[in-house]
Design an enzyme around this catalytic site. Structure first.
Site, PDB file in Angstrom:
ATOM      1  CE1 TYR A 196      -4.298   0.139  -0.446  1.00 25.78           C
ATOM      2  CE2 TYR A 196      -4.335  -1.612   1.184  1.00 25.78           C
ATOM      3  CZ  TYR A 196      -4.968  -0.885   0.195  1.00 25.78           C
ATOM      4  OH  TYR A 196      -6.256  -1.172  -0.156  1.00 25.78           O
ATOM      5  CD  GLU A 203      -4.079   4.166   0.340  1.00 33.11           C
ATOM      6  OE1 GLU A 203      -3.134   3.491   0.799  1.00 33.11           O
ATOM      7  OE2 GLU A 203      -5.282   3.872   0.449  1.00 33.11           O
ATOM      8  CG  ASP A 255      -8.172  11.595 -22.872  1.00 34.81           C
ATOM      9  OD1 ASP A 255      -7.147  10.925 -23.115  1.00 34.81           O
ATOM     10  OD2 ASP A 255      -9.238  11.100 -22.469  1.00 34.81           O
ATOM     11  CB  THR A 287      -4.472   4.889 -21.480  1.00 35.44           C
ATOM     12  OG1 THR A 287      -4.489   5.155 -22.874  1.00 35.44           O
ATOM     13  CG2 THR A 287      -5.862   5.037 -20.921  1.00 35.44           C
ATOM     14  CE  LYS A 313      -7.137   3.756 -25.314  1.00 35.80           C
ATOM     15  NZ  LYS A 313      -7.209   4.395 -23.993  1.00 35.80           N
ATOM     16  NE  ARG A 347      -5.766  -3.469 -20.234  1.00 33.63           N
ATOM     17  CZ  ARG A 347      -6.260  -2.847 -21.309  1.00 33.63           C
ATOM     18  NH1 ARG A 347      -7.041  -1.805 -21.178  1.00 33.63           N
ATOM     19  NH2 ARG A 347      -5.983  -3.285 -22.519  1.00 33.63           N
TER      20      ARG A 347
HETATM   21  N1  DSN Z   1     -11.607   1.908 -24.682  1.00 37.22           N
HETATM   22  C1  DSN Z   1     -10.800   2.974 -25.226  1.00 37.22           C
HETATM   23  C2  DSN Z   1     -10.912   3.036 -26.695  1.00 37.22           C
HETATM   24  O1  DSN Z   1     -11.048   1.996 -27.287  1.00 37.22           O
HETATM   25  O2  DSN Z   1     -10.853   4.104 -27.291  1.00 37.22           O
HETATM   26  C3  DSN Z   1     -11.113   4.263 -24.617  1.00 37.22           C
HETATM   27  O3  DSN Z   1     -11.761   4.109 -23.432  1.00 37.22           O
END
Ligand code: DSN
Length: 499
Positions: free
Chosen positions: A77, A79, A254, A283, A286, A292
């Site tokens: 943990y 935090e 974003d 994120t 991607k 992830r």
């Molecule tokens: N699930 C992602 C996407 O495919 O664009 C975004 O949340």
């Protein structure tokens, strides 16, 4: 009876490969508790190896990134933030988190990185609250002459809650490629904020900066947000900065989808969000090709507020995932990765051109990022039907609404196609022509299924079995030349773990 690891070590002629040794050892431990989970993991390798992955938001992380996530860091943990924790014994987590954050700052040229968020949705929530805290809460506390929320009377706290709940957000409409968390009604973002989405131009499908500016001057949002889940063009962030400055908004971007193209120096200058925005969320899994998870990059002014992700929104961070983020950021800070990122776009443009040559209409007539939106109505199909037909032939894609879609957000009229994963496998422009040809072949061989009453059913398909067989063969032939994780001997893993 010999264990899987013993079997592997005796079969490898004294030359064990690190990846196989690690995978077999890990799976053996997993299987000792529940063999079906070990089988699921092996079946997932099989599934991802035997499908052409065209999901724009997916990729293949390196085996080193995967290895960094399976260890004791998960038990801690932590935090708070480095050297300011609510738990003792965080010295190693401090080191991991600081390394990941410095790697991220270095990679993107950011003032500050916060690498704790677990997903794109919660990173946006952390960012919203950092901005609300900096721009609404902190000035309110100052006006009242108090330092902390705990110093407010019940009435003052109630008035502050109302003020926080009365702010405006202006992001790209969900139906035009924005994300759920950008102010879509079904998401908490549209209940927290008064949401005023902007769309894309009905004719061109493009962002119309002048129209956005006009709307922003009317709405005067606290946050002007840009970024997308399904928009095939680059964004001029310098122009967005001008609009934000003119209407007095905080500029938030974003970049979850295209972070890898920023890291890989495809999007630079006016198209580099880190340079122009106050707060950037992303994120990490991607185009960026990490584990992830998610993070926030921000200007110094917001660093202290972003650091309060916990307790404002988050609980404990995931130290094992932060370790994997540190590796991914370092991997992305290389010449090889920059070449990869440029190839992702070249591949997307080659796929787009090949589809257009086959008569497919693309939203905005093409792409300058990693994705495109193909209109499948010319095949007489909905997006959902096209998605199902492609999957039956070994191609993973997702149905996606086109702007102002007559078929709505569920059935849709489009497919979203992306090239990050196939590019990681090593595919280039020639392979994209074959991918386009397979897509066209499958969709031409698919008819809508029928309801019991004999009417076309939006969710059913009638795929010609000969087309399915021929397309599947072409998919496997292509994949056999670009094997996912060639270090892993899948037949061995199946024999040992899938009973
Ligand atoms: N699930 C992602 C996407 O495919 O664009 C975004 O949340």
């Amino acid at each position: 009876m010999a264990t899987p690891l013993e079997n592997y070590l005796s079969a490898c002629n004294g030359k064990p490969n690190v990846a196989m040794t690690a995978y077999v050892a890990n799976l053996q431990q997993v299987a000792s508790v529940n063999p079906s989970i070990a089988a699921d993991i092996v079946n997932e390798i099989d599934n991802q190896r035997s499908h052409l992955k065209l999901i724009a938001s997916e990729n293949y992380s390196s085996l080193a990134v995967q290895a960094a996530m399976g260890n004791i860091l998960t038990d801690k943990y932590a935090e708070g933030y480095p050297e300011h924790r609510y738990y003792g014994g965080c010295v190693n987590v401090d080191a991991v988190e600081s390394t990941a954050a410095r790697e991220a700052e270095n990679l993107f040229g950011a003032d500050y990185a916060y690498v704790q968020p677990h997903s794109g949705a919660d990173t946006n929530l952390v960012a919203y609250w950092a901005i609300l805290s900096a721009k609404v809460e902190a000035p309110a506390l100052e006006e009242l002459g108090v330092k902390s929320l705990n110093d407010l009377t019940a009435e003052q706290f109630d008035a502050l809650r109302k003020r926080l709940g009365n702010q405006r957000l202006m992001g790209l409409d969900y139906s035009c490629g924005g994300h759920l968390t950008h102010g879509y009604k079904m998401n908490v973002s549209a209940r927290m904020f008064e949401s005023h989405p902007y769309g894309v131009d009905k004719e061109t499908g493009l962002l119309d900066y002048d129209a956005i500016e006009k709307q922003a001057m009317e709405v005067k949002p606290l946050i002007l947000l840009t970024g997308y889940s399904a928009y095939p063009r680059k964004i001029n962030f310098k122009r967005f900065r001008e609009i934000a400055d003119k209407c007095g908004a905080v500029l938030m971007v974003d970049m979850a989808h295209f972070a890898g193209l920023v890291a890989g120096k495809v999007f630079t200058g006016d198209y580099d969000p880190v340079k122009w925005a106050d707060v950037v969320t992303t994120t990490t899994h991607k185009t960026l090709r990490g584990p992830r998870g998610a993070m926030i990059l921000c200007k110094k002014e917001f660093a202290d507020y972003v650091n309060k992700g916990c307790p404002t929104v988050l609980g404990g961070p995931l130290p094992h995932v932060m370790a994997a983020k540190a590796l991914a950021f370092k991997e992305a800070n290389t010449k090889e990765y920059q070449e990869y990122a440029h190839q992702v776009v070249k591949n997307a443009q080659a796929l787009a051109k090949a589809l257009q040559d086959l008569g497919v209409r693309l939203q905005t007539d093409g792409t300058d990022n990693h994705l495109m939106l193909a209109d499948v109505t010319s095949y007489g199909l909905t997006g959902k039907q096209a998605e199902a037909a492609m999957f039956e032939c070994g191609v993973t894609v997702n149905a996606n609404a086109l702007p102002y879609d007559k078929n709505g957000a569920w059935w849709t009229s489009g497919l979203r196609l992306g090239t990050p994963a196939l590019t990681t496998l090593g595919m280039k422009e020639d392979e994209m022509k074959e991918v386009a040809s397979i897509i066209d072949f499958v969709l031409k061989g698919t008819k809508p299924g029928l309801t019991k009453e004999g009417k076309p059913a939006k969710g059913k398909i009638n795929l010609d079995p000969a087309v399915k067989e021929a397309a599947s063969k072409r998919v496997q032939a292509l994949l056999s030349k670009f094997v996912l994780y060639p270090e892993l001997d899948l037949d061995f893993l199946k024999k040992e773990f899938v009973k």
